[in-house]
Design a protein around this motif. Structure first.
Motif, PDB file in Angstrom:
ATOM      1  N   ASP A 106     -42.594  16.634  -8.586  1.00 54.99           N
ATOM      2  CA  ASP A 106     -41.644  15.556  -8.280  1.00 54.99           C
ATOM      3  C   ASP A 106     -42.064  14.256  -8.976  1.00 54.99           C
ATOM      4  O   ASP A 106     -43.254  13.996  -9.157  1.00 54.99           O
ATOM      5  CB  ASP A 106     -41.573  15.322  -6.771  1.00 54.99           C
ATOM      6  CG  ASP A 106     -40.968  16.513  -6.037  1.00 54.99           C
ATOM      7  OD1 ASP A 106     -40.161  17.225  -6.652  1.00 54.99           O
ATOM      8  OD2 ASP A 106     -41.317  16.726  -4.860  1.00 54.99           O
ATOM      9  N   PRO A 107     -41.075  13.436  -9.382  1.00 52.72           N
ATOM     10  CA  PRO A 107     -41.409  12.166 -10.058  1.00 52.72           C
ATOM     11  C   PRO A 107     -42.344  11.300  -9.225  1.00 52.72           C
ATOM     12  O   PRO A 107     -42.176  11.180  -8.007  1.00 52.72           O
ATOM     13  CB  PRO A 107     -40.037  11.501 -10.229  1.00 52.72           C
ATOM     14  CG  PRO A 107     -39.070  12.632 -10.250  1.00 52.72           C
ATOM     15  CD  PRO A 107     -39.623  13.657  -9.302  1.00 52.72           C
ATOM     16  N   LYS A 109     -44.663   7.464  -9.199  1.00 51.69           N
ATOM     17  CA  LYS A 109     -44.665   6.107  -9.767  1.00 51.69           C
ATOM     18  C   LYS A 109     -46.024   5.830 -10.402  1.00 51.69           C
ATOM     19  O   LYS A 109     -47.062   5.963  -9.756  1.00 51.69           O
ATOM     20  CB  LYS A 109     -44.378   5.072  -8.688  1.00 51.69           C
ATOM     21  CG  LYS A 109     -44.257   3.644  -9.226  1.00 51.69           C
ATOM     22  CD  LYS A 109     -44.138   2.640  -8.096  1.00 51.69           C
ATOM     23  CE  LYS A 109     -42.839   2.811  -7.348  1.00 51.69           C
ATOM     24  NZ  LYS A 109     -42.655   1.732  -6.332  1.00 51.69           N
ATOM     25  N   LEU A 119     -41.135   5.738 -13.156  1.00 52.97           N
ATOM     26  CA  LEU A 119     -41.092   7.026 -12.469  1.00 52.97           C
ATOM     27  C   LEU A 119     -41.120   8.122 -13.525  1.00 52.97           C
ATOM     28  O   LEU A 119     -40.329   8.103 -14.472  1.00 52.97           O
ATOM     29  CB  LEU A 119     -39.820   7.148 -11.617  1.00 52.97           C
ATOM     30  CG  LEU A 119     -39.708   6.198 -10.423  1.00 52.97           C
ATOM     31  CD1 LEU A 119     -38.368   6.386  -9.727  1.00 52.97           C
ATOM     32  CD2 LEU A 119     -40.843   6.437  -9.441  1.00 52.97           C
ATOM     33  N   ILE A 120     -42.030   9.079 -13.359  1.00 57.37           N
ATOM     34  CA  ILE A 120     -42.185  10.127 -14.353  1.00 57.37           C
ATOM     35  C   ILE A 120     -42.413  11.463 -13.637  1.00 57.37           C
ATOM     36  O   ILE A 120     -43.176  11.548 -12.682  1.00 57.37           O
ATOM     37  CB  ILE A 120     -43.343   9.801 -15.318  1.00 57.37           C
ATOM     38  CG1 ILE A 120     -43.440  10.825 -16.442  1.00 57.37           C
ATOM     39  CG2 ILE A 120     -44.655   9.646 -14.593  1.00 57.37           C
ATOM     40  CD1 ILE A 120     -44.373  10.393 -17.561  1.00 57.37           C
ATOM     41  N   GLY A 121     -41.693  12.481 -14.073  1.00 56.95           N
ATOM     42  CA  GLY A 121     -41.799  13.815 -13.488  1.00 56.95           C
ATOM     43  C   GLY A 121     -42.235  14.831 -14.524  1.00 56.95           C
ATOM     44  O   GLY A 121     -42.187  14.583 -15.731  1.00 56.95           O
ATOM     45  N   ASP A 174     -50.779  15.977 -11.127  1.00 54.23           N
ATOM     46  CA  ASP A 174     -50.486  14.593 -10.746  1.00 54.23           C
ATOM     47  C   ASP A 174     -51.477  13.641 -11.402  1.00 54.23           C
ATOM     48  O   ASP A 174     -51.100  12.610 -11.989  1.00 54.23           O
ATOM     49  CB  ASP A 174     -50.545  14.469  -9.223  1.00 54.23           C
ATOM     50  CG  ASP A 174     -50.138  13.097  -8.729  1.00 54.23           C
ATOM     51  OD1 ASP A 174     -50.922  12.143  -8.933  1.00 54.23           O
ATOM     52  OD2 ASP A 174     -49.053  12.966  -8.145  1.00 54.23           O
ATOM     53  N   ILE A 229     -42.436  16.653 -19.842  1.00 57.20           N
ATOM     54  CA  ILE A 229     -41.913  15.578 -18.999  1.00 57.20           C
ATOM     55  C   ILE A 229     -40.407  15.799 -18.843  1.00 57.20           C
ATOM     56  O   ILE A 229     -39.679  15.856 -19.835  1.00 57.20           O
ATOM     57  CB  ILE A 229     -42.195  14.199 -19.626  1.00 57.20           C
ATOM     58  CG1 ILE A 229     -43.709  13.936 -19.649  1.00 57.20           C
ATOM     59  CG2 ILE A 229     -41.475  13.097 -18.868  1.00 57.20           C
ATOM     60  CD1 ILE A 229     -44.091  12.654 -20.360  1.00 57.20           C
ATOM     61  N   ASN A 230     -39.957  15.956 -17.607  1.00 57.45           N
ATOM     62  CA  ASN A 230     -38.538  16.228 -17.370  1.00 57.45           C
ATOM     63  C   ASN A 230     -37.808  15.086 -16.679  1.00 57.45           C
ATOM     64  O   ASN A 230     -36.607  15.186 -16.415  1.00 57.45           O
ATOM     65  CB  ASN A 230     -38.378  17.513 -16.548  1.00 57.45           C
ATOM     66  CG  ASN A 230     -38.925  17.364 -15.135  1.00 57.45           C
ATOM     67  OD1 ASN A 230     -39.736  16.485 -14.855  1.00 57.45           O
ATOM     68  ND2 ASN A 230     -38.480  18.223 -14.237  1.00 57.45           N
ATOM     69  N   TYR A 231     -38.527  14.001 -16.373  1.00 57.28           N
ATOM     70  CA  TYR A 231     -37.876  12.842 -15.747  1.00 57.28           C
ATOM     71  C   TYR A 231     -38.638  11.588 -16.155  1.00 57.28           C
ATOM     72  O   TYR A 231     -39.868  11.555 -16.066  1.00 57.28           O
ATOM     73  CB  TYR A 231     -37.871  12.977 -14.221  1.00 57.28           C
ATOM     74  CG  TYR A 231     -37.132  11.868 -13.520  1.00 57.28           C
ATOM     75  CD1 TYR A 231     -35.762  11.967 -13.272  1.00 57.28           C
ATOM     76  CD2 TYR A 231     -37.780  10.703 -13.114  1.00 57.28           C
ATOM     77  CE1 TYR A 231     -35.076  10.938 -12.639  1.00 57.28           C
ATOM     78  CE2 TYR A 231     -37.114   9.683 -12.482  1.00 57.28           C
ATOM     79  CZ  TYR A 231     -35.757   9.804 -12.240  1.00 57.28           C
ATOM     80  OH  TYR A 231     -35.083   8.787 -11.617  1.00 57.28           O
ATOM     81  N   LEU A 232     -37.899  10.583 -16.600  1.00 59.16           N
ATOM     82  CA  LEU A 232     -38.530   9.330 -17.017  1.00 59.16           C
ATOM     83  C   LEU A 232     -37.552   8.190 -16.788  1.00 59.16           C
ATOM     84  O   LEU A 232     -36.429   8.211 -17.309  1.00 59.16           O
ATOM     85  CB  LEU A 232     -38.932   9.391 -18.493  1.00 59.16           C
ATOM     86  CG  LEU A 232     -39.646   8.160 -19.069  1.00 59.16           C
ATOM     87  CD1 LEU A 232     -40.976   7.943 -18.367  1.00 59.16           C
ATOM     88  CD2 LEU A 232     -39.859   8.323 -20.557  1.00 59.16           C
TER      89      LEU A 232
END
Length: 314
Positions: A106-107, A109, A119-121, A174, A229-232
């Motif tokens: 999960d993303p 901080k 925020l990075i996932g 993480d 990385i799937n979320y930024l």
């Protein structure tokens, strides 16, 4: 890092052969009980206990599964051969899955290189590579045993063991994600255009993340096959400000293009008027014409026409 894993070299036979022998033995036990003789009943009881002990020695392995063999606390190797086997029933058999597994982190901080909260996932694919390290270099067995089952009982199962490994991977991923994200800025707004950023890095950032993860998980015998990385995104507390900044930069960039085009068009208009001798323009009239054309070409709204009835020719 050197491994201590080796293949199991102890005694093992086909499980089907042992099953046939145990069925023959079971028939003999029944015959002894049916004899109603004291010696027959005593012998039958002893053979029954032996039969029950022998029954524990079966092991079934599917593709990409392994069984770690432990004999009264001593490591005896790992069995990876597929099939149905019978081994020493006093061996403790710890079954593991060697199949690839997904983990979607999960993303979180983190602060980037310049201190902006983002925020990075992460999504990654991992699998066990070294069963010895996985079982004995980290405390995975205790973690697995401490997880209660559906009925509340605490016991070793393959799923709980793999969940313990997955928890270890999640914690380390993480930490690795925070480490890598802190080395780069979010974008090129605060660093030079040639510097690598989280938004522009792409495969290079993913490669750095993969190396960092494999370095951290080497001690656990776990291999990361792929990490991406799937979320930024900017953190909520600065997202609105950063959006306004991006909008302002987009407006400025658009204005630069508009002004550049307008100047080119004005220059072209003046040159055509002079080349074709349409009208004689002095410096003041040229300045007025340039001003009017730039207002028309650069304005956000359509210009309201004003008819000049004599000023231009006086």
């Amino acid at each position: 890092m050197e491994t201590k894993e080796f293949n199991f070299k102890g005694f093992k036979i086909s499980g089907f052969l042992m099953l046939f022998l145990m069925l023959v033995m079971l028939a003999g036990i029944v015959w002894l009980y049916s004899s109603l003789e004291v010696w027959g009943i005593i012998t039958g009881i002893v053979l029954t206990v032996v039969w029950i002990i022998l029954f524990v020695g079966y092991a079934k392995l599917e593709p990409n599964e392994a069984v770690v063999m432990i004999f009264f606390g001593k490591y005896k190797g790992v069995l990876k051969e597929n099939g149905f086997f019978w081994v020493n029933p006093f061996m403790t058999k710890k079954k593991l899955s060697l199949r690839a597994r997904n983990l979607n982190v999960d993303p979180i901080k983190v602060n980037d290189k310049v201190g902006n909260p983002v925020l990075i996932g992460l999504v990654l694919v991992w699998k066990l590579r070294d069963t010895y390290k996985a079982m004995f270099e980290i405390d995975a067995q205790t973690m697995a045993a401490s997880r209660p089952g559906k009925d509340g009982a605490v016991a070793y199962t393959v799923s709980k063991q793999m969940d313990a490994f997955e928890n270890f991977v999640a914690v380390q991923s993480d930490a690795a994600l925070r480490q890598v994200a802190g080395l780069y800025a979010y974008d090129n707004n605060v660093v030079s255009d040639t510097e690598l950023t989280l938004r522009s890095g792409g495969e290079e950032i993913n490669d750095d993340l993969l190396k960092e993860l494999n370095s951290r998980l080497e001690m656990a015998g776990i291999e990361i096959i792929e990490a991406r990385i799937n979320y930024l995104a900017y953190a909520p507390e600065i997202a609105a400000v950063m959006l306004r900044r991006q909008q302002a930069e987009a407006i400025i960039s658009a204005r630069e293009k508009i002004v550049e085009g307008a100047v080119t068009m004005v220059k072209m208009a003046l040159e055509r008027i002079e080349d074709e001798s349409i009208v004689e323009l002095d410096g003041d009239k040229k300045a007025a014409m340039v001003s009017n054309l730039l207002v028309v070409l650069c304005a956000d709204e359509s210009a309201q026409p004003v008819l000049n009835t004599g000023t231009l020719y006086q």
